[in-house]
Design a protein around this motif. Structure first.
Motif, PDB file in Angstrom:
ATOM      1  N   GLY A  47      30.486  43.325  40.707  1.00 61.23           N
ATOM      2  CA  GLY A  47      29.692  42.728  39.644  1.00 61.23           C
ATOM      3  C   GLY A  47      30.468  41.687  38.860  1.00 61.23           C
ATOM      4  N   ALA A  48      29.801  41.056  37.901  1.00 57.68           N
ATOM      5  CA  ALA A  48      30.405  39.947  37.141  1.00 57.68           C
ATOM      6  C   ALA A  48      31.675  40.352  36.415  1.00 57.68           C
ATOM      7  CB  ALA A  48      29.380  39.392  36.146  1.00 57.68           C
ATOM      8  N   SER A  49      31.735  41.597  35.933  1.00 55.64           N
ATOM      9  CA  SER A  49      32.904  42.021  35.160  1.00 55.64           C
ATOM     10  C   SER A  49      33.966  42.682  36.026  1.00 55.64           C
ATOM     11  CB  SER A  49      32.467  42.984  34.044  1.00 55.64           C
ATOM     12  OG  SER A  49      31.866  44.136  34.582  1.00 55.64           O
ATOM     13  N   THR A  50      33.791  42.757  37.362  1.00 58.59           N
ATOM     14  CA  THR A  50      34.777  43.381  38.242  1.00 58.59           C
ATOM     15  C   THR A  50      35.143  42.460  39.395  1.00 58.59           C
ATOM     16  OG1 THR A  50      33.043  44.452  39.563  1.00 58.59           O
ATOM     17  CG2 THR A  50      33.908  45.687  37.687  1.00 58.59           C
ATOM     18  N   ALA A  51      34.987  41.155  39.214  1.00 58.01           N
ATOM     19  CA  ALA A  51      35.046  40.224  40.337  1.00 58.01           C
ATOM     20  C   ALA A  51      36.450  39.764  40.713  1.00 58.01           C
ATOM     21  CB  ALA A  51      34.176  39.008  40.032  1.00 58.01           C
ATOM     22  N   GLY A  52      37.471  39.949  39.853  1.00 56.51           N
ATOM     23  CA  GLY A  52      38.794  39.484  40.229  1.00 56.51           C
ATOM     24  C   GLY A  52      39.716  39.349  39.038  1.00 56.51           C
ATOM     25  N   PHE A  53      40.948  38.873  39.299  1.00 56.84           N
ATOM     26  CA  PHE A  53      41.973  38.806  38.273  1.00 56.84           C
ATOM     27  C   PHE A  53      41.564  37.914  37.109  1.00 56.84           C
ATOM     28  CE2 PHE A  53      45.948  36.941  36.576  1.00 56.84           C
ATOM     29  CZ  PHE A  53      46.531  38.110  36.111  1.00 56.84           C
ATOM     30  N   SER A  54      41.031  36.735  37.409  1.00 57.07           N
ATOM     31  CA  SER A  54      40.629  35.816  36.341  1.00 57.07           C
ATOM     32  C   SER A  54      39.525  36.424  35.491  1.00 57.07           C
ATOM     33  CB  SER A  54      40.171  34.477  36.925  1.00 57.07           C
ATOM     34  OG  SER A  54      39.055  34.652  37.783  1.00 57.07           O
ATOM     35  N   SER A  55      38.648  37.205  36.136  1.00 57.05           N
ATOM     36  CA  SER A  55      37.587  37.882  35.412  1.00 57.05           C
ATOM     37  C   SER A  55      38.162  38.911  34.448  1.00 57.05           C
ATOM     38  CB  SER A  55      36.626  38.555  36.400  1.00 57.05           C
ATOM     39  OG  SER A  55      35.648  39.315  35.723  1.00 57.05           O
ATOM     40  N   LYS A 115      14.824  52.020  20.834  1.00 53.64           N
ATOM     41  CA  LYS A 115      14.441  50.621  20.653  1.00 53.64           C
ATOM     42  C   LYS A 115      14.659  50.168  19.219  1.00 53.64           C
ATOM     43  CE  LYS A 115      12.128  46.828  22.081  1.00 53.64           C
ATOM     44  NZ  LYS A 115      11.360  46.292  20.986  1.00 53.64           N
ATOM     45  N   ARG A 116      14.457  51.076  18.275  1.00 54.44           N
ATOM     46  CA  ARG A 116      14.611  50.706  16.865  1.00 54.44           C
ATOM     47  C   ARG A 116      16.048  50.332  16.526  1.00 54.44           C
ATOM     48  NH1 ARG A 116      13.517  56.907  15.362  1.00 54.44           N
ATOM     49  NH2 ARG A 116      15.660  57.681  15.180  1.00 54.44           N
ATOM     50  N   VAL A 117      17.018  50.821  17.314  1.00 50.99           N
ATOM     51  CA  VAL A 117      18.413  50.451  17.098  1.00 50.99           C
ATOM     52  C   VAL A 117      18.619  48.975  17.422  1.00 50.99           C
ATOM     53  CG1 VAL A 117      20.788  50.824  17.882  1.00 50.99           C
ATOM     54  CG2 VAL A 117      19.286  52.780  17.470  1.00 50.99           C
ATOM     55  N   TYR A 118      18.051  48.516  18.539  1.00 52.59           N
ATOM     56  CA  TYR A 118      18.116  47.095  18.867  1.00 52.59           C
ATOM     57  C   TYR A 118      17.384  46.265  17.813  1.00 52.59           C
ATOM     58  CZ  TYR A 118      19.920  47.922  23.596  1.00 52.59           C
ATOM     59  OH  TYR A 118      20.693  48.265  24.672  1.00 52.59           O
ATOM     60  N   ASP A 119      16.227  46.727  17.372  1.00 51.99           N
ATOM     61  CA  ASP A 119      15.448  46.000  16.374  1.00 51.99           C
ATOM     62  C   ASP A 119      16.222  45.853  15.069  1.00 51.99           C
ATOM     63  OD1 ASP A 119      13.370  45.854  18.198  1.00 51.99           O
ATOM     64  OD2 ASP A 119      12.288  47.589  17.380  1.00 51.99           O
ATOM     65  N   ARG A 120      16.984  46.882  14.738  1.00 52.81           N
ATOM     66  CA  ARG A 120      17.690  46.897  13.452  1.00 52.81           C
ATOM     67  C   ARG A 120      19.035  46.176  13.509  1.00 52.81           C
ATOM     68  NH1 ARG A 120      18.131  52.767  11.170  1.00 52.81           N
ATOM     69  NH2 ARG A 120      15.869  52.421  11.266  1.00 52.81           N
ATOM     70  N   TYR A 121      19.768  46.357  14.601  1.00 55.72           N
ATOM     71  CA  TYR A 121      21.151  45.873  14.649  1.00 55.72           C
ATOM     72  C   TYR A 121      21.369  44.695  15.596  1.00 55.72           C
ATOM     73  CZ  TYR A 121      21.868  50.365  12.336  1.00 55.72           C
ATOM     74  OH  TYR A 121      21.792  51.439  11.477  1.00 55.72           O
ATOM     75  N   GLY A 122      20.322  44.246  16.262  1.00 58.58           N
ATOM     76  CA  GLY A 122      20.421  43.050  17.084  1.00 58.58           C
ATOM     77  C   GLY A 122      20.712  43.342  18.538  1.00 58.58           C
ATOM     78  N   GLY A 123      20.568  42.303  19.352  1.00 55.19           N
ATOM     79  CA  GLY A 123      20.757  42.427  20.787  1.00 55.19           C
ATOM     80  C   GLY A 123      22.140  41.986  21.226  1.00 55.19           C
ATOM     81  N   TYR A 124      22.224  41.521  22.469  1.00 55.50           N
ATOM     82  CA  TYR A 124      23.493  41.111  23.049  1.00 55.50           C
ATOM     83  C   TYR A 124      23.846  39.686  22.618  1.00 55.50           C
ATOM     84  CZ  TYR A 124      23.017  45.192  26.037  1.00 55.50           C
ATOM     85  OH  TYR A 124      22.889  46.478  26.489  1.00 55.50           O
ATOM     86  N   ARG A 125      25.115  39.470  22.298  1.00 54.41           N
ATOM     87  CA  ARG A 125      25.576  38.130  21.972  1.00 54.41           C
ATOM     88  C   ARG A 125      25.490  37.263  23.217  1.00 54.41           C
ATOM     89  NH1 ARG A 125      28.768  37.684  17.090  1.00 54.41           N
ATOM     90  NH2 ARG A 125      29.355  35.638  17.906  1.00 54.41           N
ATOM     91  N   THR A 126      25.025  36.042  23.055  1.00 52.92           N
ATOM     92  CA  THR A 126      24.884  35.133  24.197  1.00 52.92           C
ATOM     93  C   THR A 126      26.022  34.120  24.277  1.00 52.92           C
ATOM     94  OG1 THR A 126      23.446  33.688  22.879  1.00 52.92           O
ATOM     95  CG2 THR A 126      22.379  35.369  24.244  1.00 52.92           C
ATOM     96  N   ASP A 127      27.018  34.261  23.413  1.00 56.00           N
ATOM     97  CA  ASP A 127      28.170  33.351  23.443  1.00 56.00           C
ATOM     98  C   ASP A 127      29.372  33.991  24.138  1.00 56.00           C
ATOM     99  OD1 ASP A 127      28.646  35.224  21.481  1.00 56.00           O
ATOM    100  OD2 ASP A 127      29.376  33.792  19.990  1.00 56.00           O
ATOM    101  N   MET A 128      29.124  35.074  24.876  1.00 58.71           N
ATOM    102  CA  MET A 128      30.153  35.704  25.693  1.00 58.71           C
ATOM    103  C   MET A 128      29.676  35.701  27.140  1.00 58.71           C
ATOM    104  SD  MET A 128      31.455  38.969  23.457  1.00 58.71           S
ATOM    105  CE  MET A 128      32.468  38.749  22.002  1.00 58.71           C
ATOM    106  N   LYS A 129      30.611  35.550  28.079  1.00 60.34           N
ATOM    107  CA  LYS A 129      30.235  35.468  29.488  1.00 60.34           C
ATOM    108  C   LYS A 129      30.108  36.834  30.139  1.00 60.34           C
ATOM    109  CE  LYS A 129      32.028  30.836  30.388  1.00 60.34           C
ATOM    110  NZ  LYS A 129      32.938  30.009  31.247  1.00 60.34           N
ATOM    111  N   ILE A 130      31.076  37.739  29.868  1.00 59.63           N
ATOM    112  CA  ILE A 130      31.043  39.045  30.521  1.00 59.63           C
ATOM    113  C   ILE A 130      31.361  40.199  29.569  1.00 59.63           C
ATOM    114  CG2 ILE A 130      31.545  38.205  32.838  1.00 59.63           C
ATOM    115  CD1 ILE A 130      34.466  38.853  32.411  1.00 59.63           C
TER     116      ILE A 130
END
Length: 253
Positions: A206-214, A159-174
């Motif tokens: 899943g969202a990252s395996t949904a098709g060619f456009s993905s 958990k301290r790694v997330y606390d120190r280096y941040g979480g997931y970027r929310t400006d990416m879709k997948i």
């Protein structure tokens, strides 16, 4: 050592029960279940409320609208109070009952920041047949520039790694899970260990395996993830991982 398992969901009534049953089946006792729901309108909340007493105070949840899957993951991580945090999708489940015990044992015996292992995919209606096996055995941080990363559902980090280096970027879709890996392994050089074990059973689609456009979008976001963290890559380099995926499917046949 407490292990927090974060599950984000939205209208997941059809699959969430199996996910939670697999958590309850774990042999390791000190597990915290964290659920971040995006304001489901089906029976998801009924499922959560049914399972809540079965966890004997070890389940915490929140249901409210969020900004998407990565925003929800960040919210779940903030809710977590464990020493180690992992993500378990709401339509996935642990492959065996000793997964968390094995993870905890690795953290307790070694000075490491994270662990990762293998996962496998199944198709709807055929849970016993492996459609694709994703092994993280050959992963090395160098291969991130080509789109190779440890299986994200097998990634458990302090958990301290997330606390120190941040979480997931929310400006990416997948592609935010890939960006997280690039950031942690290449910018901050975390110390991680591979565990040769099948952690999670995942449902295809899943969202990252949904098709060619993905796949096109994912390649574009993966290149951006490398650029954000000072690593050169391009979309042609990213497409190399799909050749490797052919071997994963062949191995599973």
């Amino acid at each position: 050592m407490k292990i927090s398992i974060v599950t984000v969901c939205y209208n997941s009534a059809a699959t969430l029960s199996k996910t939670l049953e697999s958590v309850l089946s774990q042999s390791y006792p000190n597990v915290e279940m964290v659920i971040k729901d995006g304001g489901s309108k089906d029976g998801t909340l009924d499922v959560i409320k049914h399972f809540e007493p079965l966890f004997n105070g070890r389940l915490k949840w929140k249901s409210e609208k969020d900004g998407g899957i990565y925003d929800a993951m960040n919210a779940g991580i903030k809710m977590a109070t464990g020493d180690v945090v992992g993500i378990l999708n709401s339509d996935d489940y642990f492959t065996s009952s000793d997964v968390i015990e094995t993870i905890a044992d690795s953290f307790s015996k070694q000075s490491i920041d994270a662990v990762y292992g293998d996962i496998h995919f199944v198709r709807q209606g055929s849970p016993q047949k492996i459609a694709r096996y994703y092994s993280s055995k050959l992963f090395h941080p160098f291969w991130l520039r080509f789109g190779f990363m440890p299986a994200h559902p097998s990634f458990y980090v302090r958990k301290r790694v997330y606390d120190r280096y941040g979480g997931y970027r929310t400006d990416m879709k997948i592609g935010s899970d890939f960006e997280m890996m690039v950031r942690l392994f290449r910018r901050y050089h975390i110390k991680a260990k591979y565990i040769p074990m099948d952690f999670v059973t995942m449902l295809m689609g899943g969202a990252s395996t949904a098709g060619f456009s993905s796949h096109l979008l994912l390649a574009k976001e993966d290149v951006r993830a490398c650029k954000l963290n000072g690593i050169y890559s391009n979309q042609w380099m990213m497409y190399m991982k799909y050749l490797y995926k052919l071997f994963e499917f062949r191995f599973s046949l």
